[in-house]
Design an enzyme around this catalytic site. Structure first.
Site, PDB file in Angstrom:
ATOM      1  N   GLY A   1      51.456  27.738  87.016  1.00 25.67           N
ATOM      2  CA  GLY A   1      52.223  28.976  87.082  1.00 25.67           C
ATOM      3  C   GLY A   1      51.268  30.154  87.053  1.00 25.67           C
ATOM      4  O   GLY A   1      50.075  30.007  87.299  1.00 25.67           O
TER       5      GLY A   1
ATOM      6  N   ASP B   1      63.122  34.143  81.823  1.00 23.34           N
ATOM      7  CA  ASP B   1      62.471  33.581  83.016  1.00 23.34           C
ATOM      8  C   ASP B   1      63.262  32.404  83.570  1.00 23.34           C
ATOM      9  O   ASP B   1      62.702  31.365  83.913  1.00 23.34           O
ATOM     10  CB  ASP B   1      61.042  33.152  82.660  1.00 23.34           C
ATOM     11  CG  ASP B   1      60.139  33.128  83.900  1.00 23.34           C
ATOM     12  OD1 ASP B   1      60.563  33.642  84.950  1.00 23.34           O
ATOM     13  OD2 ASP B   1      59.028  32.577  83.800  1.00 23.34           O
TER      14      ASP B   1
HETATM   15  N1  LIG Z   1      56.877  19.461  80.581  1.00 27.62           N
HETATM   16  C1  LIG Z   1      56.625  19.455  81.872  1.00 27.62           C
HETATM   17  N2  LIG Z   1      56.652  18.322  82.574  1.00 27.62           N
HETATM   18  C2  LIG Z   1      56.407  18.307  83.893  1.00 27.62           C
HETATM   19  N3  LIG Z   1      56.115  19.410  84.600  1.00 27.62           N
HETATM   20  C3  LIG Z   1      56.063  20.583  83.949  1.00 27.62           C
HETATM   21  C4  LIG Z   1      56.315  20.666  82.560  1.00 27.62           C
HETATM   22  N4  LIG Z   1      56.214  21.960  82.187  1.00 27.62           N
HETATM   23  C5  LIG Z   1      55.915  22.641  83.283  1.00 27.62           C
HETATM   24  N5  LIG Z   1      55.817  21.831  84.353  1.00 27.62           N
HETATM   25  C6  LIG Z   1      55.493  22.213  85.730  1.00 27.62           C
HETATM   26  O1  LIG Z   1      54.505  23.221  85.698  1.00 27.62           O
HETATM   27  C7  LIG Z   1      54.953  24.384  86.358  1.00 27.62           C
HETATM   28  C8  LIG Z   1      54.380  25.603  85.691  1.00 27.62           C
HETATM   29  O2  LIG Z   1      54.741  25.608  84.346  1.00 27.62           O
HETATM   30  P1  LIG Z   1      55.180  26.928  83.636  1.00 27.62           P
HETATM   31  O3  LIG Z   1      56.298  27.538  84.406  1.00 27.62           O
HETATM   32  O4  LIG Z   1      55.447  26.633  82.232  1.00 27.62           O
HETATM   33  O5  LIG Z   1      53.867  27.800  83.773  1.00 27.62           O
HETATM   34  P2  LIG Z   1      53.809  29.374  83.731  1.00 27.62           P
HETATM   35  O6  LIG Z   1      52.409  29.806  83.981  1.00 27.62           O
HETATM   36  O7  LIG Z   1      54.459  29.817  82.503  1.00 27.62           O
HETATM   37  O8  LIG Z   1      54.690  29.708  84.987  1.00 27.62           O
HETATM   38  P3  LIG Z   1      55.369  31.082  85.335  1.00 27.62           P
HETATM   39  O9  LIG Z   1      54.742  31.461  86.630  1.00 27.62           O
HETATM   40  O10 LIG Z   1      56.807  30.676  85.494  1.00 27.62           O
HETATM   41  O11 LIG Z   1      55.143  32.010  84.234  1.00 27.62           O
HETATM   42  C9  LIG Z   1      56.457  24.304  86.298  1.00 27.62           C
HETATM   43  O12 LIG Z   1      57.036  25.008  87.363  1.00 27.62           O
HETATM   44  C10 LIG Z   1      56.721  22.825  86.386  1.00 27.62           C
HETATM   45  O13 LIG Z   1      56.769  22.438  87.739  1.00 27.62           O
END
Ligand SMILES: Nc1ncnc2c1ncn2[C@@H]1O[C@H](COP(=O)(O)OP(=O)(O)OP(=O)(O)O)[C@@H](O)[C@H]1O
Length: 685
Positions: free
Chosen positions: A39, A153
């Site tokens: 992400g 979000d």
């Molecule tokens: N527990 C999990 N198991 C499998 N895949 C996961 C898990 N948590 C997150 N992901 C994958 O990782 C991706 C990115 O995670 P996450 O959204 O938490 O990161 P972020 O940096 O916070 O993203 P954002 O851009 O939404 O802020 C998710 O879209 C999902 O596809």
């Protein structure tokens, strides 16, 4: 608690605490495996908790990006680990590893709904699936709101699925409180990602917002699941912001979205009300008829999860696509082409279930970059041919033009290899039937051509599995598909790179070296394309575009047509050679859609309608393209023609040398000569 101060039920909190204790905070206890998500701030890995050999997800947040105090972040992460609901992903524990915060979570084997859509459901899911996903998500929101939490979000990318079809809302808690709490989508006043899911009141500075902001995002997520993308998702963040504030709320269209029920449309409309006070609470929304009839996800999700490759392979493919698209924006078109090839190669080896999609991805060209071109403007076509030939890809259905490239590849193999070119002539333009899609996704030439005369043979290098075509004097039938009239440089490029990758026949290395040297090429022979005229330092590739007029045909036996050049032999039947004027090449796709920058030459429909050169000149003169645009291109053509001539002369002399060395066993007949096509002069004198 960092945000709204959640209150935990003692029993749930205690259970969560026990579960959390089960995981250690020692990085060595976690073996990171594949990347399964990424992400804006984090990378997520599948990992093994070594002491129990248990699969988990580890989210690695880059602490250097954090705006908050690290201790505070960790404290909040610990509190967040007490969140306990079957539809909310909970952190088992978290700890700092060098510059990252590792958050240990349950591993959701099928990843996010966004990934699923990107990979297999680009146009969104069917309503029963959507209803199940949304209902579980709404239950999560109802729980969080009851706890006094705003998720902030909600989107398909944060709705996670496991192999049993269980749906959980992720990305709540840790990252939510880490980045400028209060407005997680902003980082130093810059939007992170797009505000597609953000409620109008969140986008408006100074406006207070509450948990109803999640209901708006929920409504947008419903549209995302229905269409495969969020409304306005193609626009830049600032435009989305303005559109969200100024436009009427998006919704399910009664005509376009006929496949969806009235209840669904109504539910979405209730969420997407600009006045937050008029939006329902999650609790109330759950009572809507749309959710009442929703089936448990374990039933509906099964069907959509079958036959998918492992999550990490999907993520890898998506990552490649994203990276390529990003790089594409900064890359000259020649490099775009190379990247496209690499994408295609890697995609094909990594994926087996949707080759067409991978091919489309490999185009790496955005629709909105499509150049304007007038259908009937031949001059514009010339310019487009030059402009496009570097960026074309083999998209869509095979066409004669595409297959024509196979013939070029074949010719390259012949010229580059040894002993396969009979004395009679050189076949270059094999028939359409000569191209066969190989398991690796490449179209290699294969002279099983029924249409070729009996002198045609084909051989496959047993070691390299690289098909080589031999003689085929018969080039084109009048009225038949144009064989060498339209060259598809990308395929040529593919074949060349293919060889350079080490998959080329060893014969090439053994016997083609002289030829290569003479031609001043490191790989198999390729001739300059028109496009390369603009960048002569770029890899020289096969000529593209169209076959020019051959001038005095009656005196020459053409056995090989490449761009504006003809390699001739005296014993070839002239009657079989067709003149293929530029203007006969339609830039219409088989479906009548105007070709765009991303389209393959292979999609061109070629009408072998004869047209005189004077007709060309006339059309050019009448064209609306100004001479200031045309002249530089024509100059380039002339320049390139000279270069091509040099190359061919070098090549011929090299081949003649080879022939002597081979003691006449095989090779190109001595009478083969080059005739530079007068086409350029014919057209532009
Ligand atoms: N527990 C999990 N198991 C499998 N895949 C996961 C898990 N948590 C997150 N992901 C994958 O990782 C991706 C990115 O995670 P996450 O959204 O938490 O990161 P972020 O940096 O916070 O993203 P954002 O851009 O939404 O802020 C998710 O879209 C999902 O596809």
């Amino acid at each position: 608690m960092g945000r709204n101060g959640s209150v935990k039920r003692p029993a749930a909190a205690a259970a969560a605490a026990v579960a959390a204790l089960a995981f250690t905070v020692m990085p060595a206890d976690y073996r990171l495996m594949e990347e399964v998500g990424y992400g804006a701030h984090a990378v997520v890995y599948r990992a093994v908790f070594v002491p129990r050999n248990e699969t988990v997800a580890v989210k690695c947040l880059d602490l250097d990006q954090l705006n908050n105090n690290i201790d505070e972040v960790q404290r909040e992460a610990q509190i967040m680990s007490l969140i306990d609901h079957p539809n909310v992903i909970r952190a088992y524990c978290s700890f700092v590893v060098e510059h990252s915060l590792w958050v240990i979570m349950p591993f959701m084997t099928e990843g996010s709904c966004l990934h699923l859509m990107k990979i297999a459901y680009p146009d969104g899911f069917e309503e029963p699936v959507i209803a199940s996903i949304l209902k579980e998500t709404l239950k999560a929101l109802e729980y969080l709101h009851r706890q006094g939490q705003i998720h902030r979000d909600v989107k398909a990318g944060n709705i996670l699925i496991d192999s049993a079809g269980v749906v959980k809302l992720g990305d709540f808690g840790v990252s939510a409180c880490m980045f400028d709490r209060g407005d997680r989508q902003r980082s130093r006043n810059t939007f992170v990602g797009t505000p597609c899911w953000m409620a109008p009141e969140v986008l408006q500075p100074g406006t207070g917002y509450n948990f109803k902001a999640d209901i708006w995002s929920f409504g947008i997520t419903a549209l995302e699941l229905a269409h495969g993308h969020a409304p306005f998702s193609k626009y830049p963040p600032m435009k989305v912001l303005l559109m969200t504030l100024q436009n009427a709320p998006p919704g399910l269209d009664y005509d376009r979205d006929r496949r969806f029920s009235k209840a669904f449309k109504e539910m979405v409309a209730m969420c997407l009300v600009k006045d937050q006070t008029k939006r329902p609470t999650a609790e109330k929304l759950l009572k809507h008829s749309f959710f009442k009839s929703a089936k448990p996800p374990e039933l509906t999700m099964k069907g959509i999860l079958t036959d998918l490759p492992p999550l990490w392979d999907r993520v890898k493919a998506l990552q490649l696509k994203d990276a390529a698209q990003l790089a594409l924006k900064k890359m000259p078109s020649s490099e775009q082409e190379a990247l496209s090839l690499s994408e295609y190669q890697r995609g094909v080896s990594a994926w087996h279930f949707d080759i067409e999609d991978l091919k489309a991805q490999a185009s790496l060209i955005y629709d909105d970059e499509a150049p304007e071109i007038k259908e009937d403007d031949d001059t514009a076509r010339i310019i487009e041919v030059e402009k496009d030939s570097y960026s074309r890809n083999s998209l869509g259905k095979p066409s004669s033009a595409n297959q024509n490239n196979c013939s070029e590849q074949t010719s390259m193999a012949n010229l580059d290899g040894e002993g396969l070119i009979p004395n009679e002539a050189i076949d270059i333009a094999v028939s359409n039937a000569d191209c066969k899609r190989m398991p690796n996704g490449y179209e290699n030439s294969r002279a099983r051509n029924d249409s070729l005369p009996s002198t045609s043979t084909s051989k496959q290098d047993p070691e390299s599995k690289y098909w080589r075509s031999n003689v085929g004097q018969k080039q084109q039938n009048s009225g038949g598909p144009v064989e060498s009239g339209v060259n598809n440089s990308p395929t040529i490029e593919r074949s060349h790179n293919f060889e350079r990758d080490g998959t080329s026949p060893k014969a090439s290395d053994k016997h083609g070296s002289d030829t290569r040297r003479a031609a001043n090429l490191s790989g198999p022979l390729s001739l300059p394309t028109r496009a390369s005229a603009n960048s002569l330092s770029a890899p020289i590739r096969s000529s593209g575009g169209y076959v020019d007029s051959l001038g005095d045909k009656s005196k020459r036996s053409v056995v090989h047509i490449k761009g504006r050049f003809s390699v001739t032999s005296e014993n070839v039947d002239l009657a079989k050679v067709q003149e293929i004027p530029l203007s006969s090449i339609s830039r219409k796709s088989p479906h009548g859609i105007q070709l765009r920058k991303s389209a393959s030459v292979g999609d061109w429909v070629v009408n072998a309608k004869p047209m005189s050169n004077s007709q060309h000149v006339k059309e050019l003169c009448n064209s609306s393209v100004s001479s200031s645009i045309l002249i530089p291109h024509l100059e380039n053509l002339v320049q390139q023609t000279t270069l091509q001539q040099d190359l061919i002369v070098n090549l011929l002399s090299s081949m003649q040398q080879n022939e002597n060395v081979d003691d006449g066993q095989s090779g190109i007949p001595s009478q083969v000569r080059i005739v530079e096509s007068e086409a350029v002069n014919d057209y532009f004198d």
